[in-house]
Enzyme design. Structure first.
Site, mmCIF file in Angstrom:
data_model
loop_
_atom_site.group_PDB
_atom_site.id
_atom_site.type_symbol
_atom_site.label_atom_id
_atom_site.label_comp_id
_atom_site.label_asym_id
_atom_site.label_seq_id
_atom_site.Cartn_x
_atom_site.Cartn_y
_atom_site.Cartn_z
ATOM 1 C CE1 TYR A 53 39.192 25.619 24.935
ATOM 2 C CE2 TYR A 53 40.550 23.735 24.384
ATOM 3 C CZ TYR A 53 39.758 24.789 23.999
ATOM 4 O OH TYR A 53 39.524 25.016 22.654
ATOM 5 N N GLY A 237 28.498 20.569 16.486
ATOM 6 C CA GLY A 237 27.676 21.658 16.984
ATOM 7 C C GLY A 237 27.256 21.473 18.433
ATOM 8 C CE LYS A 244 24.649 15.375 23.255
ATOM 9 N NZ LYS A 244 25.858 14.961 23.997
#
Length: 346
Positions: A53, A237, A244
């Site tokens: 990350y 997801g 949105k």
């Protein structure tokens, strides 16, 4: 906040875990620190990260997220209040800038030592294998397809030996899997059963959401009977289950807007299912986001639900889902959609 124990341990973790994969790319260090401060104030004591990350992975941003967390530990002195999970990156084309040696002993030792240094800590509570070395169905692949280029040789005993030695050294406390299949999960568990001196995998971090309930096929029974707890990632997801993306114009700075190739939750069936779930949320005066998260958190095989946010507004809404109780009527409506459009995203 509600809590579970990591299976087979006395380590208590919040049922909502703070995910961190956007820190260092979509979020600044200051924003990451603000999220950790707020999450801890709301009872979240479980943080999940990885040497990979932020993602999408880039050599120039390698392990920035761990560095951000380490700086927070140094600044606040609150390392002992957090159950910390991180992961070693697997072998893949997009991780060649990290290493190309998979889960060899040297690779695991190097990865653990690097994470400890960046995280500014002496130990990692839960150390996970980010994805299998085998060529198998992970990261959006629905089913297993044999790959003639896969020359993996079973090294699971050696991997567990290395992890055992790192536990003995006090560098890690517990170990877990991620993006693993039923076969791989049972292979690790059986190796540990045959050789009791080896550590036992206690968690599996896999995708699970209203759009992807594939964990229920095989892995959920393994989870419950063998007591290996699910750490559910992507419970919204990639933000799709916030609703949105239903308005037609993708919101600026949203994950799928910035990275259109992250589209596994954006197919026609996934959109149709999301619309149907939105209708259920509206029917019961619920936020779709909170309904979707509450569903994941309520599953009997769930140990912790890994939420992520790029704004404090999102974080507050996500954490608020812990107070949402889904009635039998809501669950029945959810099942009706699932039966009509099962697992539209891999």
């Amino acid at each position: 906040m509600e809590y579970n124990y990591l299976p087979h341990t006395d380590i208590e973790v919040s049922k909502i875990c703070l995910g961190t994969m956007t820190w260092g790319r979509q979020n600044t260090e200051e924003e990451g620190h603000e999220q950790m401060d707020y999450a801890l104030s709301q009872g979240v004591n479980f943080f999940d990260t990885a040497e990979l990350y932020p993602i999408p992975a880039q050599a120039e941003r390698y392990a920035l997220t761990e560095t951000i967390i380490g700086n927070w530990f140094k600044k606040t002195g609150k390392r002992n209040e957090i159950v910390l999970a991180t992961k070693i990156a697997g072998k893949a084309p997009f991780t060649k800038f990290i290493r190309e040696t998979g889960f060899s002993r040297n690779s695991i030792v190097e990865a653990v030592n690097g994470s400890l240094q960046r995280l500014q800590t002496d130990y990692i509570d839960l150390y996970q294998l980010h994805w299998p070395e085998r060529s198998t169905n992970y990261f959006g692949q629905r089913g297993y397809q044999p790959d003639p280029r896969d020359h993996w040789e079973d090294n699971i005993h050696q991997v567990l030996e290395t992890l055992r030695d790192l536990i003995k050294e006090g560098k890690i406390r517990q170990v877990g899997l991620s993006n693993e299949t039923p076969w791989g999960t049972m292979r690790f568990l059986e190796e540990g059963k045959v050789h009791p001196s080896l550590p036992r995998m206690i968690t599996i971090q896999n995708p699970y959401s209203l759009l992807n309930r594939l964990f229920e096929v095989g892995l959920s029974e393994i989870s419950m009977r063998s007591k290996i707890g699910l750490l559910a990632y992507s419970p919204l997801g990639f933000g799709t289950l916030s609703g949105k993306y239903l308005e037609g114009k993708p919101p600026e700075k949203a994950r799928i807007t910035l990275f259109p190739n992250y589209n596994r939750y954006s197919g026609d069936n996934a959109v149709a299912a999301t619309r149907a779930y939105k209708q259920i949320a509206d029917k019961y005066n619920l936020s779709l986001t909170q309904m979707a998260l509450a569903f994941v958190t309520s599953r009997p095989f769930l140990t912790s639900n890994i939420i992520g946010a790029t704004s404090m507004e999102q974080l507050k809404e996500n954490l608020g889902s812990i107070d949402v109780v889904l009635t039998p009527e809501i669950l029945e409506d959810i099942e009706a959609v699932h039966n009509h459009i099962p697992n539209p995203a891999p």
